[in-house]
Design an enzyme around this catalytic site. Structure first.
Site, mmCIF file in Angstrom:
data_model
loop_
_atom_site.group_PDB
_atom_site.id
_atom_site.type_symbol
_atom_site.label_atom_id
_atom_site.label_comp_id
_atom_site.label_asym_id
_atom_site.label_seq_id
_atom_site.Cartn_x
_atom_site.Cartn_y
_atom_site.Cartn_z
ATOM 1 N N LYS A 82 8.242 14.227 2.869
ATOM 2 C CA LYS A 82 8.662 12.932 3.383
ATOM 3 C C LYS A 82 10.104 12.689 2.944
ATOM 4 C CE LYS A 82 7.103 8.068 3.359
ATOM 5 N NZ LYS A 82 6.088 7.132 2.860
ATOM 6 N N SER A 164 3.726 4.412 6.391
ATOM 7 C CA SER A 164 5.075 4.827 6.648
ATOM 8 C C SER A 164 5.269 6.341 6.653
ATOM 9 C CB SER A 164 5.996 4.223 5.575
ATOM 10 O OG SER A 164 5.694 4.753 4.300
ATOM 11 N N SER A 188 0.422 3.949 2.878
ATOM 12 C CA SER A 188 1.263 4.841 3.690
ATOM 13 C C SER A 188 0.893 6.310 3.696
ATOM 14 C CB SER A 188 2.718 4.709 3.265
ATOM 15 O OG SER A 188 3.268 3.550 3.849
HETATM 16 N N1 GLN Z 1 2.319 -0.952 5.482
HETATM 17 C C1 GLN Z 1 2.660 -1.338 4.169
HETATM 18 C C2 GLN Z 1 4.049 -1.932 4.152
HETATM 19 O O1 GLN Z 1 4.620 -2.046 5.178
HETATM 20 C C3 GLN Z 1 2.537 -0.179 3.224
HETATM 21 C C4 GLN Z 1 3.682 0.748 3.266
HETATM 22 C C5 GLN Z 1 3.598 1.824 2.242
HETATM 23 O O2 GLN Z 1 2.520 2.114 1.721
HETATM 24 N N2 GLN Z 1 4.737 2.396 1.929
HETATM 25 O O3 GLN Z 1 4.573 -2.282 3.146
#
Ligand code: GLN
EC number: 6.3.5.7
Length: 506
Positions: A82, A164, A188
């Site tokens: 990532k 994400s 994410s």
């Molecule tokens: N969807 C969540 C957010 O927008 C989690 C994102 C994540 O785990 N990085 O913060």
């Protein structure tokens, strides 16, 4: 040798590791094949940077090491990271214009552990082929917040891949690479794994080092593996884990061999019922209104399968589940607003072309460098931390966080593992949730485990129905702190009797 290469094109990490050990295929061949597939599926938008030359060099080095007797199990297996992990040989943008072209002087610990190691520890020798697309600074649930364009779900190009870590999930689902890293702050790893039909685990907070992981919300951020199977995740996690003196929240604990743990029988297990004696808690709040019928039915079918393996299903309650959304969307932005203040365009990051005074440089650089969701979070974070609102918002959210952890502790007196859906729906269509709040609400089943620092896993468990027939569903498993072995065992046993993880979109 290469006659068998097509057999390995979509193989899982376990198969590739064995094939490399048996010299049925070389790392150079696998790496070239991965690079070809990445190029052929460029339309997915899964990758932000690909390092063909560096990858082939690393693959040749891996082959040479193996020829010289090196038996590390992951040596030479292609891998993607990532783009939130900093890397010496590739840019790390975290999906943001702010970091366009940024190359770090060092590798993140997780990158070094899986790759070539560092001064004080050995690496697993995997071959990094590139960096995957992601929501900007890991903020999002749909991978629509990347400054470099969206990621498409390989199962259905109109659908989001989840976020994400959407690029990593799409890359593994499309069989471009057998494994990828992700990070999970509030879901994410689990949510994109679910929506792309792959396996992913977010370990206990602190298990994998955050050193070199571009920070979003430091008290929640956690790295983890994404791959086809629980076995693959176990192998990756073993390599990723370990105390890191460079990360003050890194846990000091012996690293288990998560692969060996997969075959260790549970206390009550029999050959026919490997999960006998295990109590699986179903939180009633995870099966209530808002859960789509097709997701619920796939999850319940998976639970029946797990029951047939000997586990007992018990009802539990996590009464504060609903409050995880406001608590998380106060705490995470608060920490983000602080973490992102380092992007001041002085030492690194985007700097505006024209300015007269320093304050103008800061303001314009940040206005140009950050996307709308990041700005929204910075504003929310600065607001909830500000004098006069701190007690009303941030402090309250921290109290809720503690109570949520207490809810889990109570539930784990009645069960060994908690199970439920990962997401209330299958992947939606790109553009369908323009309202940020609608995105936040979809995180309902993943945020609580993050707030409590617990390990959580997503396991392929079927597909939606009707128009959603090509949209995967994930089963979530949540365990007590450091119960990664247990989660991986349950997932592994489930995968011995199910084949959802074997389905691939192409
Ligand atoms: N969807 C969540 C957010 O927008 C989690 C994102 C994540 O785990 N990085 O913060």
């Amino acid at each position: 040798m290469s006659a068998s290469l097509t057999d390995f094109a979509t193989a899982d990490l376990r198969t590739l590791s064995a094939a490399l050990a048996a010299r049925q295929v070389s790392s150079a061949e696998l790496t070239r094949a991965a690079l070809d597939r990445i190029a052929a599926h460029a339309d997915l938008g899964a990758f932000l940077h690909v390092d063909a030359e560096g990858a082939l060099q690393a693959a040749q080095a891996a082959d040479a090491a193996r020829a010289a007797g090196d038996t590390r199990p992951l040596l030479g297996v292609p891998l993607a990271h990532k783009d939130v992990f900093v890397t010496r040989t590739l840019p790390a943008t975290a999906g943001s214009r702010m970091l366009a072209g940024y190359v770090s002087p060092f590798d993140a610990t997780v990158v070094a552990r899986l790759g070539s190691g560092a001064d004080d520890f050995a690496g697993a020798g995997m071959v990094t082929v590139g960096k995957t697309n992601m929501d900007e600074f890991a903020m999002g649930s749909a991978n629509e917040n990347s400054a470099y364009g969206p990621v498409r779900n390989p199962w259905d190009l109109a659908a989001i891949p989840g976020g994400s870590s959407g690029g990593s999930a799409a890359a593994v689902a499309a069989r471009l690479v057998p494994a990828a890293t992700g990070t999970d702050t509030g879901g994410s790893i689990r949510q994109p794994a679910a929506m792309c039909g792959i396996t992913g685990i977010k370990p206990t907070y602190g298990l994998c080092s955050r050193y070199g992981m571009i920070a979003f919300a430091s008290s929640l951020d956690q790295a983890g593996p994404m791959a086809q199977t629980a076995w693959d995740c176990a192998a990756l996690l073993t390599a990723m884990t370990g105390f890191d003196p460079r990360d003050a929240t890194s846990v000091q604990r012996a690293v288990p061999d998560y692969v060996a743990a997969l075959d260790q029988p549970l206390p009550g297990a029999t050959a026919a019922q490997p999960l006998k004696g295990l109590r699986i808690g179903l939180p009633r709040e995870y099966f209530g209104t808002g859960l789509a019928a097709d997701v619920e039915s796939a999850v319940r079918d998976a639970l029946k399968t797990i029951e047939s393996l000997g586990a007992t299903l018990v009802d539990v309650s996590l009464p504060l589940t609903e409050l995880s959304i406001p608590a998380y969307y106060i705490i995470a932005p608060a920490e983000a607003s602080s973490n992102l203040s380092r992007f001041d365009a002085v030492r690194f990051g985007h700097r505006t072309a024209q300015y007269k005074a320093l304050a103008e440089m800061y303001g314009k650089s940040r206005a140009e460098g950050f996307g709308p969701e990041v700005k929204r979070r910075i504003m929310i974070g600065a607001y909830v931390l500000s004098h006069g609102y701190y007690d009303a918002y941030y402090l309250q959210a921290q109290k809720i966080r503690r109570l949520i952890a207490d809810d889990f502790a109570r539930a784990f007196t009645q069960c060994d593992v908690i199970a439920g859906p990962v997401s209330p729906t299958v992947a939606w269509n790109r553009g369908d949730k323009a309202d940020p709040l609608a995105n936040y609400l979809a995180d309902i089943y993943t945020l609580s485990a993050s707030l409590a620092g617990l390990p959580g896993m997503s396991v392929p468990a079927g597909f939606g129905t009707g128009a959603n027939a090509r949209r995967p569903v994930g089963l979530q498993l949540i365990g007590p702190h450091f119960a990664e072995e247990r989660l991986l065992q349950v997932a592994h046993q489930f995968q011995q009797v199910s084949d959802w993880h074997r389905r691939s979109p192409f």
